[in-house]
Design an enzyme around this catalytic site. Structure first.
Site, PDB file in Angstrom:
ATOM      1  N   ARG A   1      22.981  29.233  11.981  1.00  0.00           N
ATOM      2  CA  ARG A   1      21.491  29.735  12.563  1.00  0.00           C
ATOM      3  C   ARG A   1      21.668  30.262  14.016  1.00  0.00           C
ATOM      4  NH1 ARG A   1      20.494  29.500   8.148  1.00  0.00           N
ATOM      5  NH2 ARG A   1      19.001  28.007   6.976  1.00  0.00           N
TER       6      ARG A   1
ATOM      7  N   HIS B   1      23.263  38.902   8.029  1.00  0.00           N
ATOM      8  CA  HIS B   1      22.932  37.846   7.595  1.00  0.00           C
ATOM      9  C   HIS B   1      23.420  37.912   6.056  1.00  0.00           C
ATOM     10  CE1 HIS B   1      19.916  34.040   7.830  1.00  0.00           C
ATOM     11  NE2 HIS B   1      20.967  33.911   6.832  1.00  0.00           N
TER      12      HIS B   1
END
Length: 311
Positions: free
Chosen positions: A226, A274
């Protein structure tokens, strides 16, 4: 009486998940299930859910037995005060394999110094031999399903693997550390650090200036976990000073990463969009179907979220 399952996610998810989910439900013993994007809230038994769904108020879903998240991350939903139903996070075997492959590949890339040979074709003959994997310390922060799988892959290559988790646990072959008191020890002298922690208030800026200074000089940082786990400014300072040789980052505080962000222009940063791990329809739908089977059989749900801890 057939089950009513609301698929609460964006249209593109429905387009790819509807058929595999129906097949998985049939295999689990629910051939007559009503699976739809539009059901009366008071008649919904289960919600298959993505946090960016239009469904944000769970109050009308009085019959719903569980909310089954499509994402591994639940930080965008755990604070929703209207959500009183059990919430299960996604632990997808396909996603785990994807993450393991991505992290192992980038670990080997930095370990072997592959960037230099890929980018420098100037004709300079510079035969620098990399160390063996057994001479490298790799620290994994976050030893859940993903971290444990990555650890086993790196152990198979003979890396010296350390792992850190908030609660005590044992993972075969890994030197384990836990709690705040063990975090610095897990990082001290590490050649490569991999971040696979959830995004919670307790994990924000886990890798800050103080902890970056604990790494072996010239270490590598890999973050597919994250974005908020790293203090961006501290990382850039560590890169500029040479304390960190390179950072490979797949997640960011703002996504997509803004074009003006300094990570894009920094020669010692690799930005990937991502892509380290994505929920895979065929395997994820089987996880969802199994949880529905458990709910109907009165068995405990898999992967229930602890709201107090945020994951």
């Amino acid at each position: 009486m057939p089950l009513n399952i609301l698929f609460a996610a964006r249209q593109e998810r429905w387009d790819t998940y509807a058929e595999p989910l129906r097949n998985a439900l049939q295999e689990a013993g629910f051939p007559d299930t009503v699976l739809s994007q539009d059901l009366p809230p008071a008649e919904v038994d289960y919600i298959v859910y993505a946090p960016n769904s239009p469904v944000q108020d769970f109050t009308p879903y009085t019959r719903t037995k569980a909310v089954l998240n499509l994402w591994a991350g639940v930080e965008a939903i755990t604070g929703n005060e209207t959500l009183t139903q059990p919430l299960a996070r996604m632990v997808d075997p396909g996603m785990t394999r994807s993450m393991t492959e991505w992290v192992t590949g980038h670990t080997l890339r930095h370990h072997l110094g592959m960037d230099q040979h890929i980018t420098d074709q100037s004709g300079t003959w510079n035969p620098v031999t990399p160390p063996l994997a057994e001479e490298r310390i790799v620290t994994i922060l976050g030893m859940g399903e993903l971290g444990s799988s990555v650890a086993q892959s790196l152990l198979a290559l003979q890396f010296r693997v350390r792992g850190w988790s908030r609660s005590p646990r044992e993972v075969a072959g890994v030197d384990m550390y836990h709690a705040d008191s063990g975090l610095d020890d897990a990082l001290r002298g590490a050649d490569i650090v991999i971040l696979l922690l959830p995004d919670t208030p307790a994990t924000e800026n886990t890798l800050n200036a103080q902890r970056l200074a604990l790494l072996r000089k010239g270490a590598f940082v890999i973050n597919p976990g994250r974005g908020p786990l790293i203090d961006d400014d501290a990382l850039i300072a560590a890169l500029d000073s040479g304390q960190v040789a390179h950072a490979t980052l797949d997640v960011f505080r703002t996504e997509p990463l803004p074009a003006e962000h300094p990570f894009w222009a920094h020669r010692q940063v690799t930005v990937t969009p991502h892509i380290a791990a994505e929920t895979r329809e065929l395997t994820a739908t089987r996880v969802i179907a199994e949880n529905i089977r458990r709910g109907e059989a009165g068995e405990p749900f898999l992967y229930l979220v602890d709201r107090a801890r945020g994951y």
